[in-house]
Enzyme design. Sequence first.
Site, PDB file in Angstrom:
ATOM      1  N   GLU A   1       0.870  -1.177   0.000  1.00 39.14           N
ATOM      2  CA  GLU A   1       0.000   0.000   0.000  1.00 39.14           C
ATOM      3  C   GLU A   1       0.906   1.225   0.000  1.00 39.14           C
ATOM      4  O   GLU A   1       1.457   1.599   1.037  1.00 39.14           O
ATOM      5  CB  GLU A   1      -0.922  -0.014   1.233  1.00 39.14           C
ATOM      6  CG  GLU A   1      -1.856  -1.211   1.299  1.00 39.14           C
ATOM      7  CD  GLU A   1      -2.880  -1.222   0.177  1.00 39.14           C
ATOM      8  OE1 GLU A   1      -3.071  -0.176  -0.474  1.00 39.14           O
ATOM      9  OE2 GLU A   1      -3.479  -2.275  -0.058  1.00 39.14           O
TER      10      GLU A   1
ATOM     11  N   CYS B   1      -2.262   9.341   2.731  1.00 40.11           N
ATOM     12  CA  CYS B   1      -1.813   8.763   1.462  1.00 40.11           C
ATOM     13  C   CYS B   1      -2.815   8.983   0.337  1.00 40.11           C
ATOM     14  O   CYS B   1      -2.438   8.952  -0.838  1.00 40.11           O
ATOM     15  CB  CYS B   1      -1.523   7.273   1.625  1.00 40.11           C
ATOM     16  SG  CYS B   1      -2.932   6.294   2.191  1.00 40.11           S
TER      17      CYS B   1
END
Length: 457
Positions: free
Chosen positions: A212, A246
């Site tokens: 990720e 993010c």
Amino acid sequence: MTAEEIRATVDRQRTYFRTGATLDVDFRLRALDRLAACIRANETAIGEAIRQDLGKSAFESYMCETGMVLSELRYMRTHLRRFARDRSVRTPLAQFHARSYVKPSPYGVVLVMSPWNYPFMLSLEPLVDAIAAGNTVVVKPSAYAPRTGELIARMLRVCFQEEYVAVVTGGRTENTALLEQHFNYIFFTGSQAVGREVMRRAAEHLTPVTLELGGKSPCIVDRTANLSLAARRIVFGKYLNCGQTCVAPDYLYCDRRVKDELAEKLKEQVAAQYGAHPLENMGRIVNEKHFDRLLKLMDPAKVILGGGACRETLQIEPTIMDGVRFADPVMGEEIFGPILPILTFDSLEEAAARIEERPHPLALYIFTGSKRAAQYVTTRCGFGGGCVNDVIIHLATSEMGFGGFGESGMGAYHGQKGFAAFSHEKSIVDKKTWLDLPMRYQPYRDIHDKLLHRFLR
């Protein structure tokens, strides 16, 4: 831990996994219940640890971290028996008579490496999914959020024996020692640079990974968008956690005809949400290294709002830059801070083509009043996930997977996708013994050739 202690921990977990204790679904459910109870009992302490590490308010910590983990726990607790059940599938006629089924099985010893920006959620949500799938787990929180990491270690020691769930704190030395071990699965959340190293080290053992990562997530605003609502939602998502998210909108890509109006509404929303003295309502940048990096990305000539900073508290004001071009330094890397560049396009086709020329982002957002425009962009552009007429909220559900694409990562988790990420599906045919068709055995005959072509066509 020393490298030897880490090796011993992994060995103990492998031995424990081989006892089969974690294969029992009731065992997994009890483990999830213990974890949920521990989180609820430590809610105040979790908020305080996150405040000390990142300056987040108790409200934001619960909304974006503690509450998210509890939601994932509740979802997994509800659906785990169904996820863990063997799933029957159709058996080809040529294999008559048999039962074909898929058996979800845990990988074994799993490593979860988490980042500092959401240090509790991004450590515990993968842990929930890994436990639900029946693995043993080593959790490695980020050294950049030390209070949260220490609290996670204390909590998990209360909940679990180390041969089942262990926590390794520390920094680069410990990360290196962990990646030297042979794990059965590695789940990493963090930067692209470190993600490449994790994948390289995992390849030495042929260990599968979920990565990720991040990237420059675009936020498109076309001329049909509700600009007031767009500005309100963009400001919320961009400056949440000081932009250290993010999936934060990394830059605005706006129709040239509405750019000036949108910029004014963004300024109004920053004032409405953060007040006349925004630093009083902001968290802080994680460390001085990232603080200095962000200051270098600002071009004072292009700043139309904010730009102020306080080195003593590592705070930066919500900042907007206008007249930005793709060649500018602020567009050369993921910002990961409270700086919002505005770029413009003349047509949606131009915008989509330009986005596709760049590395695939973790998220993409489009604000539009046109279903056709939304469909066009979400179809033509490659990205991990995103929203139409909102930002970041697509990750706040256990009903859909969350993950990257291309340069922004591989694999997904949350809910059933999370269970699947930490499971290997065994494909099994249970062939019955009361009938044994002779056609597959030598010597082959003409009648068998006809039957073969009938079955396999």
